[in-house]
Enzyme design. Sequence first.
Site, PDB file in Angstrom:
ATOM      1  N   HIS A   1      14.994 -27.951 -15.228  1.00 51.93           N
ATOM      2  CA  HIS A   1      14.240 -27.829 -13.977  1.00 51.93           C
ATOM      3  C   HIS A   1      13.793 -29.198 -13.468  1.00 51.93           C
ATOM      4  O   HIS A   1      13.560 -29.370 -12.272  1.00 51.93           O
ATOM      5  CB  HIS A   1      13.026 -26.920 -14.172  1.00 51.93           C
ATOM      6  CG  HIS A   1      13.361 -25.460 -14.207  1.00 51.93           C
ATOM      7  ND1 HIS A   1      13.923 -24.856 -15.304  1.00 51.93           N
ATOM      8  CD2 HIS A   1      13.232 -24.501 -13.256  1.00 51.93           C
ATOM      9  CE1 HIS A   1      14.109 -23.573 -15.031  1.00 51.93           C
ATOM     10  NE2 HIS A   1      13.706 -23.332 -13.807  1.00 51.93           N
TER      11      HIS A   1
ATOM     12  N   ASP B   1       7.803 -20.920 -18.141  1.00 47.37           N
ATOM     13  CA  ASP B   1       8.327 -20.093 -17.040  1.00 47.37           C
ATOM     14  C   ASP B   1       9.471 -19.214 -17.560  1.00 47.37           C
ATOM     15  O   ASP B   1      10.459 -18.967 -16.870  1.00 47.37           O
ATOM     16  CB  ASP B   1       8.806 -20.967 -15.882  1.00 47.37           C
ATOM     17  CG  ASP B   1       8.927 -20.187 -14.567  1.00 47.37           C
ATOM     18  OD1 ASP B   1       8.429 -19.056 -14.488  1.00 47.37           O
ATOM     19  OD2 ASP B   1       9.544 -20.719 -13.613  1.00 47.37           O
TER      20      ASP B   1
END
Length: 381
Positions: free
Chosen positions: A248, A271
């Site tokens: 990410h 996440d």
Amino acid sequence: MILQSKRVWMLNTWLEAQIEVSGESGKIVRILPYSAEKPDLDFGEQRMIPGLIDVHTHGAYGFDTNDAEEEGLRNWTKNIVSEGVTGFLPTTITQSEEVLTKALQNVAKVVRQGYEGARILGIHFEGPYLDQTYRGAQPERFCVAPDLEQFKRYLEASEGLIRIVTMACEHDEDFRLTRYLRGKGIVPSLGHSSATYDQAAMAFANGAGSITHTYNGMTGFHHREPGIVGAAFRFRNVFSEIICDGRHSTMAALNDFFAAKGPDYGVMITDALRVKGLPVGTRTLFGGNMIELQEDGSARLLEGGNLAGSTLRMNQGLRILVEKAGIPWQTAINAATINPARLCGWEGQKGSIQAGKDADLVVLNDDYSVKATFVLGKQVY
């Protein structure tokens, strides 16, 4: 019970020490010099750190918070200790009010009735108050403007367990919900947002206390319009989450982030999605969108291939920060322990190894795999 190690993370350094734990209270009773008394468990040179806290995680092992399944949630709490997590916030994703209400009620029921493993420290309510442009994998038709009266119903359904709300604060008229949350001791977190730098500043001035998964789902940095990323760098005493899986955000971006936030305001999150812990190639729905678990461990939308979340384990995130991104030990450990504790107001009980605090402890091997996890003084892994 007395535990000891020659590398205990205390006072922002590695010390040789013994930790006396009360089996009754689950607290750390006192800290002693190494070998002061006969230990019950001696971990030698293995590192002992505070329990890891994940404040943004949607699911694992085939379960998603929105599923509202008691056994799925209980299985999650039992298994997540294998990565050194001692406390976490099950996190929702944008959906209909009916689905979200059931999800909140399910977490509240499990907390009320009891469970094993890592402690459920509350709920992270991500959505539905998100921006359409920066919604990411969140379903478009359920992304709506902040609604104070609706949120009160959600808070009641959760039995007061909501601790963080991710929202596009720029769509919150007069910052009504933002200010209400702050008044209730709930953290409004700016995320999935199209806010400008100036709008972000106003959100923080009106009570927002965090930024959700920095870099992702927000306006990026430009030297003439710094955006939310620029706000994360500039407002150094605002907590900022970051997904530390190396996908990410690149290693350079992770390094830049922690250089700006310092050791006290960066918050590591996973996440993680329901596909964590499942076989490569697994396909499943996430927020109404089909995702697939890739060979590299990423979870991507089947349509378009965009990242939809992660399968990161918290102990792996620690390894990535220290070994690959060049982050100092103090900054990396704080991001997974005391900083999330401070973000949610738990620093008096959790987040560091200190007499009087909860005996949430993790012992790591040199390769960052977990040797042992203790939750409230009980060895659960």
